[in-house]
Design a protein around this motif. Structure first.
Motif, PDB file in Angstrom:
ATOM      1  N   UNK A  77       0.861  -1.185   0.000  1.00  0.00           N
ATOM      2  CA  UNK A  77       0.000   0.000   0.000  1.00  0.00           C
ATOM      3  C   UNK A  77       0.896   1.234   0.000  1.00  0.00           C
ATOM      4  N   UNK A  78       0.380   2.370  -0.493  1.00  0.00           N
ATOM      5  CA  UNK A  78       1.229   3.562  -0.558  1.00  0.00           C
ATOM      6  C   UNK A  78       1.516   4.159   0.818  1.00  0.00           C
ATOM      7  N   UNK A  79       2.755   4.648   0.978  1.00  0.00           N
ATOM      8  CA  UNK A  79       3.170   5.309   2.218  1.00  0.00           C
ATOM      9  C   UNK A  79       3.734   6.677   1.850  1.00  0.00           C
ATOM     10  N   UNK A  91       4.135   3.622  -3.203  1.00  0.00           N
ATOM     11  CA  UNK A  91       4.116   2.176  -2.985  1.00  0.00           C
ATOM     12  C   UNK A  91       5.547   1.660  -2.857  1.00  0.00           C
ATOM     13  N   UNK A  92       5.726   0.634  -2.024  1.00  0.00           N
ATOM     14  CA  UNK A  92       7.034  -0.007  -1.960  1.00  0.00           C
ATOM     15  C   UNK A  92       7.053  -1.132  -2.980  1.00  0.00           C
ATOM     16  N   UNK A  93       7.980  -1.051  -3.897  1.00  0.00           N
ATOM     17  CA  UNK A  93       8.102  -2.046  -4.950  1.00  0.00           C
ATOM     18  C   UNK A  93       9.155  -3.055  -4.493  1.00  0.00           C
ATOM     19  N   UNK A  94       8.763  -4.321  -4.374  1.00  0.00           N
ATOM     20  CA  UNK A  94       9.677  -5.310  -3.776  1.00  0.00           C
ATOM     21  C   UNK A  94       9.793  -6.559  -4.640  1.00  0.00           C
ATOM     22  N   UNK A  95      10.988  -7.108  -4.666  1.00  0.00           N
ATOM     23  CA  UNK A  95      11.180  -8.339  -5.420  1.00  0.00           C
ATOM     24  C   UNK A  95      12.410  -9.066  -4.931  1.00  0.00           C
ATOM     25  N   UNK A  96      12.737 -10.151  -5.612  1.00  0.00           N
ATOM     26  CA  UNK A  96      13.891 -10.947  -5.200  1.00  0.00           C
ATOM     27  C   UNK A  96      14.425 -11.743  -6.369  1.00  0.00           C
ATOM     28  N   UNK A  97      14.805 -12.986  -6.077  1.00  0.00           N
ATOM     29  CA  UNK A  97      15.385 -13.849  -7.102  1.00  0.00           C
ATOM     30  C   UNK A  97      14.296 -14.521  -7.936  1.00  0.00           C
ATOM     31  N   UNK A  98      14.727 -15.160  -9.017  1.00  0.00           N
ATOM     32  CA  UNK A  98      13.772 -15.910  -9.827  1.00  0.00           C
ATOM     33  C   UNK A  98      13.286 -17.135  -9.050  1.00  0.00           C
ATOM     34  N   UNK A  99      12.179 -17.708  -9.519  1.00  0.00           N
ATOM     35  CA  UNK A  99      11.656 -18.940  -8.929  1.00  0.00           C
ATOM     36  C   UNK A  99      12.697 -20.053  -9.058  1.00  0.00           C
ATOM     37  N   UNK A 158      13.805  -3.642   7.225  1.00  0.00           N
ATOM     38  CA  UNK A 158      12.878  -2.564   7.611  1.00  0.00           C
ATOM     39  C   UNK A 158      11.799  -3.155   8.526  1.00  0.00           C
ATOM     40  N   UNK A 159      12.115  -3.353   9.815  1.00  0.00           N
ATOM     41  CA  UNK A 159      11.179  -4.071  10.691  1.00  0.00           C
ATOM     42  C   UNK A 159       9.795  -3.421  10.769  1.00  0.00           C
ATOM     43  N   UNK A 160       9.743  -2.093  10.641  1.00  0.00           N
ATOM     44  CA  UNK A 160       8.451  -1.408  10.808  1.00  0.00           C
ATOM     45  C   UNK A 160       7.465  -1.714   9.684  1.00  0.00           C
ATOM     46  N   UNK A 161       7.924  -2.358   8.610  1.00  0.00           N
ATOM     47  CA  UNK A 161       7.007  -2.690   7.517  1.00  0.00           C
ATOM     48  C   UNK A 161       6.066  -3.837   7.893  1.00  0.00           C
ATOM     49  N   UNK A 162       6.280  -4.431   9.056  1.00  0.00           N
ATOM     50  CA  UNK A 162       5.418  -5.539   9.488  1.00  0.00           C
ATOM     51  C   UNK A 162       3.943  -5.131   9.508  1.00  0.00           C
ATOM     52  N   UNK A 186      -0.507  -5.601  -4.347  1.00  0.00           N
ATOM     53  CA  UNK A 186      -0.594  -6.348  -5.604  1.00  0.00           C
ATOM     54  C   UNK A 186       0.622  -7.252  -5.715  1.00  0.00           C
ATOM     55  N   UNK A 187       0.473  -8.324  -6.462  1.00  0.00           N
ATOM     56  CA  UNK A 187       1.594  -9.221  -6.723  1.00  0.00           C
ATOM     57  C   UNK A 187       1.457  -9.722  -8.151  1.00  0.00           C
ATOM     58  N   UNK A 188       2.569 -10.082  -8.758  1.00  0.00           N
ATOM     59  CA  UNK A 188       2.520 -10.541 -10.141  1.00  0.00           C
ATOM     60  C   UNK A 188       3.826 -11.248 -10.466  1.00  0.00           C
ATOM     61  N   UNK A 189       3.900 -11.780 -11.682  1.00  0.00           N
ATOM     62  CA  UNK A 189       5.126 -12.430 -12.135  1.00  0.00           C
ATOM     63  C   UNK A 189       5.269 -12.241 -13.635  1.00  0.00           C
ATOM     64  N   UNK A 190       6.487 -12.413 -14.111  1.00  0.00           N
ATOM     65  CA  UNK A 190       6.744 -12.427 -15.546  1.00  0.00           C
ATOM     66  C   UNK A 190       7.613 -13.636 -15.838  1.00  0.00           C
ATOM     67  N   UNK A 191       7.640 -14.073 -17.098  1.00  0.00           N
ATOM     68  CA  UNK A 191       8.491 -15.218 -17.464  1.00  0.00           C
ATOM     69  C   UNK A 191       9.778 -14.658 -18.030  1.00  0.00           C
TER      70      UNK A 191
END
Ligand SMILES: Cc1cc2nc3c(=O)[nH]c(=O)nc-3n(C[C@H](O)[C@H](O)[C@H](O)COP(=O)(O)OP(=O)(O)OC[C@H]3O[C@@H](n4cnc5c(N)ncnc54)[C@H](O)[C@@H]3O)c2cc1C
Lengths: 112, 413
Positions: B262-264, B288-296, B321-325, B331-336
């Motif tokens: 959600x936007x902060x 919005x916080x845009x977050x991601x990581x490694x591939x599946x 960032x502990x306060x993000x709890x 939203x969530x999504x994926x790409x190939x």
């Protein structure tokens, strides 16, 4: 939670496993050309559909084979490697043929 | 400009302008066909028209323009790679990105934020120093910094030593930026269309016509199209389309997932990446916080999201960032994504004459949209591969000359 039916350990959480990639029969390193070896090491069919892959259960250090649909993300069948490989595969190349190509493959292949 | 703005402000009517000119029917022949209407294909079309006056070009997409990974990425732009080949290439892309809104007359919301790659181990500190030195040598601004400096840039970051992986240092790359990914595709598409390029959506390429090792055209869901030259730029579908042209690629297609919160209120200026924790985060213009990581962990041709991804990502994010709890995922999504073994792209000529490739963009290709478009257009127009991208040739794998970028590209995209 996605479940992988392991031929050795039964149904387990898929996060306990590592995918080892397409089952490809290696060319004979002593006889094949550098291009054939590169093809084996790097090139992939990367199929959208049913694939046959190596999988590895990390905790029990067990390699097996899984057939999977890469479009529906379904695991169709899993079985021990002995179903496909009845003979021991020998990797040791004769002295004169063991050049750079073969050692590169060992480093990035990592499959039995 | 201010006068034009004033005049515009005093007008009585504001008729809406069509963003894309109306498109004609698909013809049966073109000079150049581009398979894939993502950012890369559209940028190539634009530079073909603008730099070389080649306008008899059709961009074919099986879905809608920019609906592939161009619409799904987390928009990180940076040049702090590890190899000289990579650093030079991505640095040219940054230079093009900086001028892009002006060039396309369309705001791509390019926003320079600075980019931090956190190091939690001695090995990661060494890699950071290595990257900083390679970058500086090639004129790219990067330096190794330590927790006191990191605290000034990101006061909200948990720099405590009382965590599982304390932060020891970071690679700081001031030019790191984000941009609006959709706008990049739409801007290139509209600017190309204004110059006469045709954009055809919902046209899937199903086959490549060839004779004597040359490409002659494509089979599509709307009939056969003949052409002089073909560019393939289909990211996650690269192996499938290359198979139609009769060759294989060193590519593995895997989902890459991301999510936004959600936007902060704005609190996070730089982009923060942690390789050891497999996470990265930035705050968008909307908050919005845009977050991601490694591939599946394994290959799938589907853009589905998983709970495992979010659990892993968020567990690590809360260490940073502990306060993000308290904050909700919106939203969530994926790409190939089309992963190569050395984390570098595959660009240039192919075993099929007149058939060019732009692939292997994996998790890092958004930032390369301008430079790959420009340099692929040059390749197609002149028939010569420019030095800047020559090393990314498909043939490098047959020579065992990989361009190893794993250390700089596996999480930080
Ligand atoms: C979650 C996620 C985060 C990412 N984050 C970053 C980042 O922060 N920074 C970065 O630089 N990169 C990032 N990337 C990578 C980046 O998004 C891609 O590398 C880049 O967008 C590729 O652009 P493209 O134009 O080549 O492909 P796409 O945008 O995927 O376009 C390819 C097009 O080809 C079409 N197509 C496919 N097959 C056919 C066919 N047979 N016929 C006709 N058309 C076809 C598709 O419909 C699609 O529109 C990320 C990717 C993902 C998924």
């Amino acid at each position: 939670m996605k479940i992988m039916p392991c031929p050795l350990n039964g149904p387990r959480n898929i996060s306990e496993f590592v995918c080892g990639g397409e089952v490809v029969i290696p060319p004979d390193p002593a006889r094949c050309s550098a291009a054939e070896w590169a093809d084996y090491v790097f090139m992939r069919d990367n199929v959208a559909g049913v694939v046959r892959e190596w999988w590895y259960h990390v905790a029990t250090a067990y390699w097996f084979i899984a057939e999977r649909d890469t479009v529906t993300d379904e695991i169709i069948r899993t079985y021990p490697a002995s179903e496909l490989f009845s003979k021991r595969v020998v990797f040791t190349a004769p002295e004169e043929a063991s050049e750079a190509g073969a050692s590169e493959a060992g480093a990035s292949g990592g499959k039995p | 400009m201010p006068f034009a703005l004033l005049k515009y402000g005093l007008k009585r009517e504001y008729p809406a302008e069509r963003h894309f000119p109306p498109q004609p029917e698909l013809k049966s022949t073109y000079d150049v066909v581009i398979i894939g209407g993502g950012g890369h294909g559209l940028a190539a079309a634009y530079y073909l028209a603008k730099d070389y006056g080649i306008t008899d070009v059709a961009v074919l997409d099986k879905g809608y323009l920019g609906g592939g990974n161009t619409a799904r990425n987390t928009a990180i732009i940076r040049a702090n790679y590890l190899t000289p080949e990579g650093v030079r290439f991505y640095a040219e892309s940054i230079a093009l990105f900086k001028e892009l809104s002006q060039e396309l007359d369309f705001n791509v919301l390019y926003s320079e934020r600075g980019h931090l790659t956190l190091a939690h181990t001695d090995a990661a500190v060494r890699t950071s120093r290595w990257r900083a030195e390679v970058n500086k040598h090639l004129g790219v601004d990067s330096e190794l910094i330590f927790p006191d400096q990191i605290r000034k840039l990101v006061p909200s970051l948990n720099l405590s030593e009382d965590v599982r992986y304390p932060i020891l240092g970071a690679l700081y790359h001031p030019p790191g930026a984000i941009a609006r990914h959709d706008a990049v595709a739409w801007g290139y598409a509209a600017a190309a269309a204004r110059r006469g390029v045709e954009l055809h959506q919902k046209v899937e390429v199903t086959g490549v016509l060839r004779a004597n090792g040359r490409a002659l055209g494509v089979e599509t869901t709307r009939g056969t199209v003949h052409c002089g030259r073909i560019l393939q730029a289909v990211s996650g579908s690269s192996s499938l389309v290359a198979a139609m042209a009769g060759f294989r690629l060193p590519i593995h297609t895997v989902p890459l997932q991301a999510c936004v919160s959600q936007p902060l209120k704005p609190f996070l200026d730089p982009i923060v990446v942690s390789g050891s924790l497999h996470t990265y985060i930035s705050q968008s213009a909307r908050g919005e916080l845009v977050m991601g990581g490694e591939t599946d962990p394994y290959g799938v041709y589907a853009d589905r999201s998983t709970l495992e991804f979010k659990e892993g990502l968020i567990a690590h994010m809360l260490e940073l960032f502990p306060f993000l709890a308290e904050i909700k995922v919106l939203r969530q999504w994926a790409g190939m994504v089309d992963m190569t073994p050395d984390f570098s792209p595959v660009m240039g000529k192919t075993p099929v004459e007149n058939y060019y490739i732009d692939a292997g963009w994996g998790t890092w290709g958004f930032k390369a949209t301008p430079v790959s478009g420009k340099r692929m257009a040059e390749t197609i127009a002149t028939g010569r591969v420019p030095e800047l991208i020559e090393r990314f040739r498909l043939g490098r794998f047959y020579e065992f000359k990989q361009i190893g970028e794993r250390g700089a590209a596996s999480v930080g995209h």
